[in-house]
Design a protein around this motif. Structure first.
Motif, PDB file in Angstrom:
ATOM      1  N   ASN A   1     -94.531 -48.047  79.616  1.00 43.52           N
ATOM      2  CA  ASN A   1     -94.725 -46.849  78.888  1.00 43.52           C
ATOM      3  C   ASN A   1     -94.068 -46.785  77.418  1.00 43.52           C
TER       4      ASN A   1
ATOM      5  N   ASN B   1     -96.090 -49.086  75.246  1.00 44.03           N
ATOM      6  CA  ASN B   1     -97.413 -48.583  74.761  1.00 44.03           C
ATOM      7  C   ASN B   1     -97.320 -47.274  74.035  1.00 44.03           C
ATOM      8  N   ASN B   2     -96.584 -46.602  74.438  1.00 38.79           N
ATOM      9  CA  ASN B   2     -96.114 -45.151  73.652  1.00 38.79           C
ATOM     10  C   ASN B   2     -94.637 -44.923  73.480  1.00 38.79           C
TER      11      ASN B   2
ATOM     12  N   GLY C   1     -94.649 -42.211  78.597  1.00 38.74           N
ATOM     13  CA  GLY C   1     -95.704 -42.700  78.594  1.00 38.74           C
ATOM     14  C   GLY C   1     -96.581 -41.658  78.045  1.00 38.74           C
TER      15      GLY C   1
ATOM     16  N   ASP D   1    -105.084 -47.135  73.978  1.00 41.80           N
ATOM     17  CA  ASP D   1    -104.314 -46.485  75.133  1.00 41.80           C
ATOM     18  C   ASP D   1    -104.581 -45.299  75.783  1.00 41.80           C
ATOM     19  N   THR D   2    -104.335 -45.099  76.941  1.00 42.54           N
ATOM     20  CA  THR D   2    -105.017 -43.987  77.607  1.00 42.54           C
ATOM     21  C   THR D   2    -104.459 -42.590  77.120  1.00 42.54           C
TER      22      THR D   2
ATOM     23  N   THR E   1    -103.700 -42.240  73.833  1.00 47.38           N
ATOM     24  CA  THR E   1    -104.424 -41.896  72.383  1.00 47.38           C
ATOM     25  C   THR E   1    -104.944 -40.612  72.394  1.00 47.38           C
TER      26      THR E   1
ATOM     27  N   LYS F   1    -102.871 -47.301  69.541  1.00 49.71           N
ATOM     28  CA  LYS F   1    -102.462 -48.709  70.300  1.00 49.71           C
ATOM     29  C   LYS F   1    -103.233 -49.146  71.378  1.00 49.71           C
ATOM     30  N   TRP F   2    -103.538 -50.315  71.196  1.00 45.38           N
ATOM     31  CA  TRP F   2    -104.616 -50.921  71.928  1.00 45.38           C
ATOM     32  C   TRP F   2    -104.014 -51.842  73.190  1.00 45.38           C
ATOM     33  N   ILE F   3    -104.825 -51.641  74.179  1.00 48.20           N
ATOM     34  CA  ILE F   3    -104.124 -52.265  75.281  1.00 48.20           C
ATOM     35  C   ILE F   3    -105.163 -53.031  76.231  1.00 48.20           C
TER      36      ILE F   3
ATOM     37  N   SER G   1    -104.119 -58.542  72.706  1.00 47.88           N
ATOM     38  CA  SER G   1    -104.379 -58.203  74.207  1.00 47.88           C
ATOM     39  C   SER G   1    -104.898 -59.843  74.889  1.00 47.88           C
TER      40      SER G   1
END
Lengths: 671, 331, 267
Positions: free
Chosen positions: A395, A398-399, A404, C12-13, C15, C32-34, C72
């Motif tokens: 988390n 990514n954030n 997260g 990113d979920t 976003t 943010k790319w995942i 990625s």
């Protein structure tokens, strides 16, 4: 030379040779460790030795036990001079230090007196070991036997010294009888004996004393009492890093293939020296919140298990280093890793890095570094980190926050509060950069603290701003969870962001952010004046920039010390000052407070992990806080806030007892 | 071009509710396009289900009834459907975005070299009478409108998107039985076993409905009403717990929802007596619909809830169980 | 055993989705790319299959996307994937599911493949179509919503179980090569180790363009899309939730049930 002198000289030579051999072996084991610079900051090192070794400062954290050890320590120092004199006399009987004149008399007097102190201290030590038995001294059989033997040896030394002096005095051959009041009392017991019997007593005592000394010398390298040799250097070589800072790993060096510590040879020599210094006194474990709440982790065991690994693997590792061919058994032995064969993952992950162990340790052992180094190995090399902690790390990746929650909502708490965001401040300059932190930005409860602090700063007319969505996790939790890679990425990114703006100081309500930015960011080029909001508010109050209704907070209030504010950074008074400025006397201290404060259970990344082993640390702490009868519990850390709040609810006391941040207490009393 | 086709899905000898929904949608399109509505029925022993499709809106029913179609397998189904579609050239094909639909239709579309819009929540026609669909993307955080100009234009529609018209018993459909021949290579994948699921055993992370309880449940006895509510919801529903409830041993650790428990994403999350600390929210805040029942009006959970009730959960939950049972009885 | 993993990079979920002016799709600045979470399960499963097989075999990643996808790809390489094919060409942009599957199929045809693992769906377009279309184009079987795979290397087949409705599961025996669409819960994707991250820097990432695959511009991209996107829209701003205080429990429960059925449409 007399026959007796020849025999003694031979025994002395053999003893010294044997000791030399053992010492050389122990030192060669130390050389298995990695190099580490520990000769910087000499003045600090000398100061540490003066206070911790000569002053025995840490030991006095337990006054009676401290006094006991103080007597034995100083007794040893003083008596050793006499012992050396006796040794020389053993080779060359006419030798004497009496040429020192008056000083000699003083020396003899002190030795005589201290010998009595030591004997009494040893008796007290026996009493503690066998009668009162505090928990930290309830050790396994082997350690108990070791301690008993050592105490017996010391006691024998003192008794033989007195019988020697007593017999000599009774014979009338002691020219300095006047300087030895205790011995004189003993001499009275010998008065009835014949001169021949006295001569035998004298020689026998002398030999018992000398052989005990030499035996002691040669027993030391195999005993926990090696600390007599290792402790002083260990104190001298303590880290010069700020207390709260972990050492930075070199992640730039592409030739490095393993990270963190798994093998004995991955530790630094100082970390190995720690293992020699440990006396197994158990002060660390007695203060450890994980251990107290029934977890397997014992900081003492971490050190002794490291020592076991070192002593078991040492000879074989040395053989390997010299290019010797190892048998398959030996190969198997050296392939073993410390965080698997000697120390369990369970122990390593239970640590909250609260620094209670390091603070208590009389000989300067750095437990947290060892634990985090092994965590680094587990996380970076093996991915052996609990799934919950991994979720938090992911988390953060990514954030940039552990929950997260969308990074773009970081500044949402400030909506409608008119809080300047630095990237939008026209001149790009403020007095205070308010570092909000993840909790203050995302957690409903802790957002209220951000609002309170905002209110306070506005009231005091502070020119401040926040980074908004440019702010990221400070790196505290990832670093302590062993993910140095993620931690360094975050720290470097944050330093780059901070360096873009002009501000005089950083203020934060989170002791973890505070500690990391203050003590660890300098490792990555970020040098700022960092102030915790408790210090900042206390200063504002002191300067009269805030008008507060003193005494508005009428309910009894207690304060829970945050480890990262307290033990890691020595901030104890500021938060109390803030509480007292509104609590108006109705302030109660908790049983364990200040540098003996008890962790809430969330440090060291534990905030993001389940706690299924033993009792929950936060429950233990909450019970203690509730014991004070206070109706308001003040905290100064968002993690403590969460943990204590949870604790109060678990105890179903949320209707009676409030948990408030010091800033909220103050904001409630603003005029 | 022959008609607007609807895939009539069934289970245990009964048509699924999606059949009626899709037929209603197809009817609306048919009126504009002046084409017939054709229902396709695949399976074994399914002939009896053809008749009810007429009243639901089908002009015609194509029945592919064959023993090998008794159990769903992608490739035999794909073969039968594509053969039929190649032969009869429908202009539009609508199916349910169900387990079978999601698996099958993309493969059918690929074989027919045509376009498929999946999991649609809106359906219509462009001025050129091309099929126009609305579908959620980014987990419903945005929508796209797509148009398929090729034929057949295919779409799978999310269940319950279209409200079915009541059956018109005056209408009947022409039923046509299709001869089925499936080449052996379509059976290269073999079904070994079907493991039946029990609703209580649904894993939290897979559940579509989660009823969750906190410390306010007071004891594990009380916790049972949450299980009762979950079983009233039926398939795909299960029970979760906050950390506080797990700590108090009302629920087992594998039921824990939150930062240090399971991260769940159901269509419906009902939080009973959970205050909604961030550690809990982190595990369930992406649920599509959140309902909160709590006696404390200040509880942070209400800020996340789509439907919040301030009140006594021990009165509300039993009442809700009755209501849900009533609804389910009608289905 | 040659394992191919198809991977997609997605926002990113968490976003916040914002739309570009006009009809250009979503704004990608600050995103943010995942790795698509389902693709991550696929990557993990590929690595586990190889581990269970005594480390035998190659895991090749195939990823279609612009330059940013490299990050990625490196993450997957850091997890342990051996090498990667990066399908990167402006001509690919705007392809629909059919087009993407076509491009992937072309690329996969050039390499040995026994098992092709995909995520069951990408969390950006949520279409869940590419694996099936890909399998059809390669004329091999597919299994979607896979939660477990047991590979019989000697007989080149996989016993797999997939989730169907009502918590039930189908156990299937699938001859290889075949395409598998990984579902959540299949495994717990590993956290890339630091040495893995270091090693990934030197692993092979082969950039492949439309020309390399012999694809003509008119066969792919927006032009060839069978499903054409006409417009993007955002759902209405989330309303503050309903909140009922007090009232008769039976009445409140009735209201809630009605709301669940008719407005929220979740039951």
């Amino acid at each position: 030379m007399s026959f007796e002198s020849i025999v003694f000289t031979l025994i002395l030579l053999v003893s010294f040779a044997a000791f030399g051999y053992s010492a050389k072996k122990l030192i060669s084991f130390l050389r298995l460790g990695k190099s580490e610079e520990r000769f910087d900051h000499l003045a600090k090192r000398v100061r540490d030795v003066l206070t911790m070794v000569l002053g025995q400062s840490r030991l006095f954290r337990e006054p009676l036990a401290g006094l006991m050890h103080f007597a034995i320590f100083w007794g040893f120092l003083v008596i050793t001079i006499g012992t050396l004199e006796m040794m020389i006399q053993g080779i060359y009987p006419p030798f004497s230090l009496h040429f020192l004149g008056r000083i000699y008399s003083v020396l003899l007097f002190t030795q005589d007196l201290f010998a009595a102190f030591v004997a009494l201290a040893v008796l007290y030590a026996f009493y503690r070991r066998y009668v009162s038995r505090p928990k930290r001294l309830q050790v396994h059989k082997e350690a108990q036997w070791d301690a008993t033997l050592i105490l017996l040896l010391i006691f024998t030394l003192m008794v033989s010294l007195f019988t020697l002096n007593g017999a000599e005095m009774a014979r009338g051959s002691d020219l300095h009888a006047g300087a030895k009041p205790v011995s004189r009392a003993i001499a009275a017991l010998f008065s009835a004996l014949s001169p021949n019997a006295l001569a035998v007593w004298s020689r026998a005592s002398w030999w018992v004393h000398m052989l005990t000394v030499l035996g002691f010398l040669n027993y030391l390298p195999f005993s926990k009492h090696l600390h007599i040799m290792a402790a002083a250097p260990n104190v001298f070589f303590q880290t010069s890093r700020p207390k709260g800072a972990l050492k930075a790993m070199n992640l730039e060096d592409e030739s490095v293939t393993t990270f963190g510590v798994s093998k004995i040879t991955d530790f630094s020599w100082k970390q190995l020296l720690d293992t020699y210094s440990c006396t197994e006194c158990g002060r660390c474990t007695a203060a450890c919140p994980a251990n107290i709440t029934g977890k397997l982790l014992s900081p003492r065991a971490i050190i002794t298990q490291m020592r076991d690994a070192l002593l078991e693997q040492g000879p074989t590792l040395l053989k390997q280093q010299k290019g010797g061919t190892l048998t398959s058994e030996e190969q198997e032995l050296v392939n073993k890793t410390v965080p698997a064969s000697w120390i369990t993952e369970q122990e390593l992950w239970a640590c909250t890095t609260c620094r209670a162990c390091v603070t208590e340790c009389p000989v300067g052992i750095e437990h947290i570094d060892h634990i985090v180094d092994m965590r680094r190995y587990l996380t970076l090399m093996e991915g052996k980190i609990s799934p919950e902690a991994q979720t938090a790390l992911r988390n953060i990746e990514n954030n940039s926050n552990p929950w997260g929650i969308g990074a773009d909502t970081r500044a949402d708490w400030a909506k409608g509060l008119d809080v300047p965001i630095l990237s939008q401040v026209e001149c790009g300059e403020v007095d205070v950069l308010y570092w909000v932190g993840c909790s203050g930005s995302f957690d409903q409860r802790n957002k209220k603290i951000s609002v309170a602090l905002t209110q306070i700063m506005k009231k005091a007319g502070v020119r401040f701003g926040i980074l908004g969505t440019e702010e990221k996790c400070s790196g505290d939790s990832p670093r302590r969870l062993g993910n140095e890679y993620l931690a360094q990425t975050l720290m470097k990114e944050n330093v780059a962001t901070l360096n873009k703006y002009k501000f005089k100081k950083v203020v934060t309500a989170c002791p973890h952010c505070f500690n990391t930015i203050k003590n660890e960011y300098p490792q990555f080029g970020g040098n700022y004046e960092v102030v915790h909001h408790s210090q900042f508010i206390a200063q504002l109050v002191k300067e009269g920039r805030l008008s507060v209704t003193a005494g508005k907070e009428i309910s009894a209030t207690t304060y829970h010390d945050s480890c990262y504010l307290g033990r890691h950074n020595d901030v104890y008074e500021a938060p109390r000052d803030v509480v007292k400025s509104v609590a108006n006397g109705a302030f109660v201290e908790t049983r364990r407070s200040r540098d003996k404060g008890f962790c809430c259970g969330a440090g060291g990344g534990r905030m993001w992990m389940e706690e299924k082993e033993g009792k929950r640390v936060n429950i233990e702490r909450t019970e203690e806080l509730l014991e004070t009868g206070a109706k308001t519990i003040a905290t100064a850390c968002p993690f403590c806030m969460t943990m204590i709040n949870d604790g109060v609810r678990a105890k179903a006391k949320e209707e009676e007892v409030r948990v408030l941040d010091i800033s909220e207490l103050l904001a409630n009393s603003l005029l | 071009m022959a008609g607007i086709w609807v895939y009539a899905e069934h289970k245990d000898g009964k048509l699924k509710s999606t059949a009626a929904q899709l037929l209603t949608g197809a009817r609306t399109l048919a009126e504009t396009l002046s084409e017939e509505v054709v229902a396709v029925l695949l399976g074994s022993g399914v002939e009896a289900m053809a008749a009810p499709l007429g009243p639901l809106g089908a002009d015609k029913v194509l029945v592919a009834d064959a023993q090998p179609l008794g159990q769903y397998l992608t490739e035999p189904y794909c073969h039968v459907l594509t053969t039929l579609m190649k032969e009869r050239q429908p202009s539009i094909f609508l199916g349910p975005a169900s387990s079978i639909g999601k698996d099958l239709f993309p493969r059918v579309a690929a074989r027919l070299q045509t376009g498929l819009a999946s999991d649609c929540t809106g359906i219509g026609l462009t001025e050129n009478k091309d099929l126009k669909l609305k579908r959620p993307v980014y987990a419903g955080k945005a929508f796209i409108e797509v148009v398929i100009s090729g034929r057949p234009a295919m779409a799978s529609i999310r269940p319950n998107t279209l409200t079915p018209k009541p059956a018109d018993s005056s209408k009947t459909a022409l039923s046509e039985k299709i001869s089925v021949s499936i080449p052996p290579e379509a059976f290269r994948v073999k079904l070994k076993e079907v493991v039946k699921g029990k609703s209580e055993k649904v894993d939290l992370t897979e559940a579509s409905i989660i009823v969750s309880g906190g410390r306010a449940m007071q004891n594990s006895e009380n916790y049972k009403i949450l299980w009762d509510l979950a079983s009233a919801f039926g398939e795909g529903a299960t029970v979760g717990a906050s950390r506080a409830a797990v700590d108090s041993s009302y629920a087992s650790h594998d039921m824990q929802v939150g930062q240090t428990g399971k991260v769940v994403n159901p269509n419906l999350y009902i939080a009973c007596g959970i205050s909604g600390a961030i550690q809990h929210l982190a595990g369930m805040r992406t649920s599509k619909v959140i309902v909160a029942i709590n006696k404390d009006p200040e509880a942070p959970i209400f800020q996340k809830a789509d439907f919040g009730i301030v009140g006594d959960l021990f009165k509300l939950v039993p009442a809700l169980i009755e209501e849900i049972k009533k609804i389910k009885a009608h289905d | 055993m040659n394992i191919v993993v198809c991977m997609k990079q997605v926002p990113d979920t968490e976003t916040k989705i914002r739309l570009k002016e006009g009809n250009g799709g979503i704004q990608t600045d600050g995103v943010k790319w995942i790795i698509n979470p389902y693709c991550e399960f696929a990557v993990e499963e590929a690595l586990r299959i190889r581990e269970r097989n005594g480390g035998q075999g190659t895991v090749t990643l195939v990823c279609m996307g612009p330059d940013r996808a490299v990050e990625s790809i490196r993450t997957a390489l850091a997890m342990g994937v051996d090498k990667a094919i990066h399908l990167n060409d402006p001509l690919f942009e705007g392809s629909d599911n059919f087009g993407v599957a076509k491009i992937l199929a072309r690329a996969i045809q050039t390499i040995p493949h026994d098992i092709i693992l995909c995520g069951k769906q990408a969390v950006d377009d949520d279409a869940s179509q590419v694996p099936q279309i890909l399998a059809e184009q390669l004329n091999i079987p597919h299994v979607m919503v896979v939660e477990k795979m047991e590979v019989d290397v000697a007989n080149k087949k996989v016993t797999t179980s997939r989730r169907i409705e009502g918590g039930a599961k189908e156990v299937l025996e699938v001859p290889l090569p075949a395409v598998f669409g990984a579902d959540k819960g299949m495994n717990e994707p590993r956290y890339a180790s630091l040495p893995g991250i270091m090693k990934a820097k030197s692993k092979e990432v082969k950039k492949v363009t439309a020309a390399d695959l012999g694809l003509k511009p008119e066969e792919i991209g927006v032009a060839a899309a069978k499903v054409k996107i006409q417009a993007y829209s955002l759902p209405p701003e989330r309303q503050a939730g309903k909140k009922i205080e007090g009232g008769d429990p039976a009445q409140v429960a009735h209201e809630l049930a009605k709301w669940l059925r008719e407005e929220a449409r979740v039951i």
